[in-house]
Design an enzyme around this catalytic site. Structure first.
Site, mmCIF file in Angstrom:
data_model
loop_
_atom_site.group_PDB
_atom_site.id
_atom_site.type_symbol
_atom_site.label_atom_id
_atom_site.label_comp_id
_atom_site.label_asym_id
_atom_site.label_seq_id
_atom_site.Cartn_x
_atom_site.Cartn_y
_atom_site.Cartn_z
ATOM 1 N N ASP A 26 25.404 -15.709 -36.127
ATOM 2 C CA ASP A 26 24.075 -16.071 -35.659
ATOM 3 C C ASP A 26 23.184 -16.117 -36.909
ATOM 4 O O ASP A 26 23.621 -15.748 -38.007
ATOM 5 C CB ASP A 26 23.585 -15.001 -34.666
ATOM 6 N N ASP A 28 18.972 -15.782 -36.974
ATOM 7 C CA ASP A 28 17.846 -14.827 -36.873
ATOM 8 C C ASP A 28 18.359 -13.419 -36.577
ATOM 9 O O ASP A 28 19.073 -13.204 -35.593
ATOM 10 C CB ASP A 28 16.911 -15.245 -35.735
#
Length: 249
Positions: A26, A28
């Site tokens: 991922d 963020d």
């Protein structure tokens, strides 16, 4: 499978993935500690329009209603009676985020130690995010990882964003790797659920989200950051297992 439906996760531990083929990240909160920047942007912009009777949103509200979610879902939560307004607000908020992130975007502790470990082993890698592509590409570039990732998958460009498995399934397909020889790094419950639904073991990061919330999403391993001894113990065992498999051949 519905977004909220639980999936049966593979019982594999990280060492069971040998020989490892790929690591999916991922963006963020997983590559960088960007949630405080998002919180800052949301808080200030929602204050400007008198949201919540002018009371600033706190971290609990941010984690529950915003962190890790796709912008369409966030817009529906914040502006349930005026989705077009919500979508315009989110576009403006993302522009503010990019301005703030371009000034200061700290990598997660130990990130480059892990990326070197991945590069040294010639593994494939993808960034898989619910963030808008402009945000994702800015963060990846600011972190010096533009050439690190083979592909960047954006939730809005898939049939369904996280917490559905579609973005991770797309990454596996494009990289031509097996879910049985791949693991995911994620910091949100939404992202962990997406990985679990894709049948891929997930390393959860307690960057900002409470450990109990992440545990409910069923990660294979929970770590504080990429310097956590638990991660490196698992990777050491994975290397040993890979070596023994090579010897057997």
């Amino acid at each position: 499978m519905t977004a909220g439906q639980k999936s049966v996760q593979s019982n594999e531990s990280i060492p069971d993935l040998a020989p490892l083929e790929a690591v999916l990240f991922d963006v963020d909160g997983t590559l960088c500690d960007s949630d405080p920047i998002h919180h800052h942007a949301f808080r200030d912009m929602l204050l400007e329009i008198g949201f919540n009777n002018g009371v600033p949103i706190d971290e609990e509200f941010f984690i529950k209603n915003i962190a890790g979610r796709h912008n369409t879902d966030i817009a529906a939560t914040l502006f349930p009676d005026d989705l077009p307004r919500g979508e315009k607000f989110l576009d403006d908020k993302e522009a503010m985020f990019r301005r703030l992130a371009s000034e200061n975007l700290p990598p997660l502790k130990g990130l480059y130690k892990l990326t070197k470990w991945i590069e040294d082993r010639g593994l494939k890698r993808a960034a898989v995010t619910n963030a808008p592509r402009l945000n994702a590409e800015l963060m990846i570039s600011k972190l010096g990882l533009k050439d690190f990732f083979n592909v960047v998958i954006v939730g809005s460009e898939c049939e369904h964003a996280k917490p559905y498995p579609d973005p991770y399934l797309k990454a596996l397909e494009l990289l031509k790797v097996s879910k049985d020889h791949t693991f995911i790094c994620e910091d949100s419950a939404s992202g962990i659920r997406a990985g679990v639904a894709a049948g891929v073991p997930v390393v959860g990061l307690t960057t900002r989200n409470p450990e109990n919330v992440l545990t409910e999403a069923n990660p294979t391993l929970l770590i504080k950051d990429y310097e956590d001894p638990k991660l490196w113990a698992a990777l050491e065992e994975l290397d040993k297992k890979a070596d023994s498999l090579k010897s057997a051949v």
